[in-house]
Design a protein around this motif. Structure first.
Motif, PDB file in Angstrom:
ATOM      1  N   MET B  59       0.914  -1.333   0.088  1.00 49.18           N
ATOM      2  CA  MET B  59      -0.105  -0.022  -0.057  1.00 49.18           C
ATOM      3  C   MET B  59       0.812   1.351  -0.024  1.00 49.18           C
ATOM      4  SD  MET B  59      -3.013  -1.323   0.060  1.00 49.18           S
ATOM      5  CE  MET B  59      -4.173  -0.287   0.842  1.00 49.18           C
ATOM      6  N   LYS B 118      -9.640  -9.767  -0.514  1.00 52.66           N
ATOM      7  CA  LYS B 118      -9.522  -8.802   0.587  1.00 52.66           C
ATOM      8  C   LYS B 118      -8.732  -7.494   0.193  1.00 52.66           C
ATOM      9  CE  LYS B 118      -9.769 -11.017   5.099  1.00 52.66           C
ATOM     10  NZ  LYS B 118      -9.016 -11.717   5.878  1.00 52.66           N
ATOM     11  N   TYR B 121      -9.661  -5.235  -2.691  1.00 49.67           N
ATOM     12  CA  TYR B 121     -10.832  -4.148  -2.256  1.00 49.67           C
ATOM     13  C   TYR B 121     -10.017  -2.802  -2.096  1.00 49.67           C
ATOM     14  CZ  TYR B 121     -14.772  -7.202  -2.012  1.00 49.67           C
ATOM     15  OH  TYR B 121     -15.587  -8.043  -2.291  1.00 49.67           O
ATOM     16  N   GLU B 122      -8.525  -3.018  -1.653  1.00 47.41           N
ATOM     17  CA  GLU B 122      -8.086  -1.765  -1.032  1.00 47.41           C
ATOM     18  C   GLU B 122      -6.834  -1.230  -2.235  1.00 47.41           C
ATOM     19  OE1 GLU B 122      -6.684  -1.952   2.997  1.00 47.41           O
ATOM     20  OE2 GLU B 122      -7.244  -4.085   2.804  1.00 47.41           O
ATOM     21  N   LYS B 126      -7.005   1.967  -6.028  1.00 49.05           N
ATOM     22  CA  LYS B 126      -5.872   2.610  -6.243  1.00 49.05           C
ATOM     23  C   LYS B 126      -5.258   2.820  -7.537  1.00 49.05           C
ATOM     24  CE  LYS B 126      -3.740   2.367  -1.447  1.00 49.05           C
ATOM     25  NZ  LYS B 126      -4.361   3.508  -0.858  1.00 49.05           N
TER      26      LYS B 126
END
Lengths: 206, 206, 206, 206
Positions: B59, B118, B121-122, B126
């Motif tokens: 991330m 999972k 989704y994040e 982006k």
DNA sequence: CATGAATGAGTCTTCATTCAT
DNA sequence: AATGAATGAAGACTCATTCAT
């Protein structure tokens, strides 16, 4: 072909479809053998009657799809037509194949480059090879019309640009999760490739 | 800034560089925390002094790179120039950033679509967001020159095509593992985009 | 005692108080050295200037508290009084010590039996020993008044029963998280122990 | 019930017995999943076919035992008898259950108060609830005989004292690692509770 | 003495693969 | 062929302890 052979082939297909969808949706490593089995309506152990390993499923999927894609594309080369027509056919073919196999394209897009050392040694070459093969087909067509094309850019790069424009429309389709008919975009793709984005007096070009 | 803060920032960078390279080379799931630590010259546990989790490393890499990429691209928008010049600057900027961050592009290309439920989704948002943001920048520039551009294709699709051509040159670079200077290709990209592949009498276009 | 020795003793106490509270609240294994250090206002590494290991902290806490508890209890034995008075003093002492050291009792209750093979070899005996020592004190007092006590139950079991009644009031205190003055319950404890739960004509007993 | 279902239930029991013994002997955190598997005669991964997690094993053990304990105790309430008889039955039941489940009592004694923040939120309430429920059963019986019991101490505290005496005999049993028949102590427990420790002329009490 | 970054042994958990039924 | 319990290698993460500053 005896009955049990037909069953066998049908089951194999069930596993492959399940795997293709799940690999595309969750990635290769996040997809478990059990997921695939469940999706296919069997239980875990059964998969090993049809495939050697999880990796093998992926390999077989890639081989079959790439073969189908390229042989279809090649058959277009045998047809006749002018530059615009030929390109349109090939672009339409690509977009149609994409639309019928969105899962698969999602999959190779996701696993495009690497899947981990071991796996990538076997899979990456397949993906690159398919990519290049299609680009070569584009180039083959372009080379039939040398007088129609600009000379200041190598054929390779012309083919590459066309490939890029096609891909950008597929990417948009995947990202937007659109369900519209992407095949209709083929004329736009070809027009943009051949004539560019600038405003021109059409008459002067044909 | 005291010494240990400098060390801390330097070490953090070491981990991120190692992770970026390994994620790009082997994919997220195939890369182990231990691999990253070793590559960075530390041992396993140390990573957790700098990042919350393996996912967190990814991330942070994405956030930092995307921010840098977009803010650099935006600053180009503030400049002046005609259509060709503006596009050239932006394309050059993209190719240069790509050349300096090949690993990173390999990474996002590889993880482009899905990383497992999972994670995706994040991360997926982006990536899409960055993709669209850059495409919007391209479109912003095009919209400044409405009279220079063809009207029969929506601006969105013009921008998309340009994005596709740029990407195709980067893909080639990655696949061929070429180390040539890709930035030199910027004029070709812009020319192909604006003028298309067809042979034309240049005079008639301007 | 020089200044730095006083500081040293004070810091040691800070760590022990912190550890006692945290062990009691979260258990030995869930409490980290870092938790203790933070609670004590120091940083992790400093603990090792005062204690050999995490286990050592626990050992030292147990030793100090058990010593204090038993030496206080023993001093009551030296006093005079009749059965009721002596028992009341001892029960009050226990309840008071409990009230002032609730954390500690929570801790030994929680780690009462075992803490894992290695640890338990060293700690379990301490806890049992303290338990028995106090029960022996109770028994010592009872044995001073053989004519006042029933003969059909061994002294050991009388002492055990009293210990049980005391403990049940402490357990209630812990479970209910009551903050009332548990020492006030001492007379009830003694009365229940000596006279039992049945309704009786008081006159006939004394 | 088919064969594999019987096996499944049997194996599940094997794991729970192993876990109960090891948690009791070494505590929850010191017991590893591998220890449990080995003790049960399986390998690590197999546990996860029967239980979601290490914590889940503990939860299931607690639930099953507490349910069994309380439902057995409740069935005694339905019987008839005078005060002494009813209490004797309940105390005998408790001691018998204890003797048949020493490991389990060791376990809840050890983990009685806290297991670390997260875990304790789920487990602590179960333990307290069971503790209170049994104490309420004792109180229910006592309340049937208001005229036989002293009025100067609340029923709650009478029940608490009895609970304490019972517990003290179980604690002794655990600490001494005695293997004698603790159930035989039930009459002593009841007598001490009802009549107290003082020597009395029995005739005057009834 | 105090610090906190670094270490690495230890643990839980996942999952591809095997194999008895 | 189908099943699913069992296996065990592999990986993320924790944390007591060390040690250079």
């Amino acid at each position: 072909m005896r009955q049990h052979e037909k069953d066998s082939a049908r089951n194999r297909k069930l596993f492959m479809d399940a795997a293709e969808a799940l690999f595309a949706a969750n990635g290769f490593f996040r997809t478990t053998i059990e997921d695939i089995a469940e999706q296919a309506g069997f239980s875990k152990g059964t998969i090993y009657n049809y495939f050697e390993s999880k990796k093998n499923i992926l390999m077989v999927i890639l081989d079959e799809k790439f073969d189908a894609f390229l042989s279809g594309a090649k058959s277009i080369l045998d047809m006749n037509g002018n530059l615009d027509e030929m390109l349109l056919k090939l672009v339409e073919y690509h977009l149609k194949f994409f639309q019928q196999n969105t899962n698969f394209f999602r999959l190779i897009a996701a696993e495009q480059y690497k899947l981990g050392e071991k796996l990538s040694y076997e899979i990456h070459p397949k993906i690159i090879s398919n990519y290049r093969n299609f680009q070569n087909l584009l180039q083959n067509i372009l080379e039939r019309f040398p007088d129609s094309l600009r000379k200041d850019v190598p054929m390779t790069e012309l083919a590459r640009a066309l490939h890029g424009i096609i891909s950008s429309f597929m990417t948009e389709y995947i990202f937007s999760e659109s369900r519209s008919n992407i095949v209709k975009k083929a004329p736009t793709v070809v027009a943009l490739f051949l004539d560019g984005a600038k405003k021109i007096t059409r008459e002067t070009r044909e």
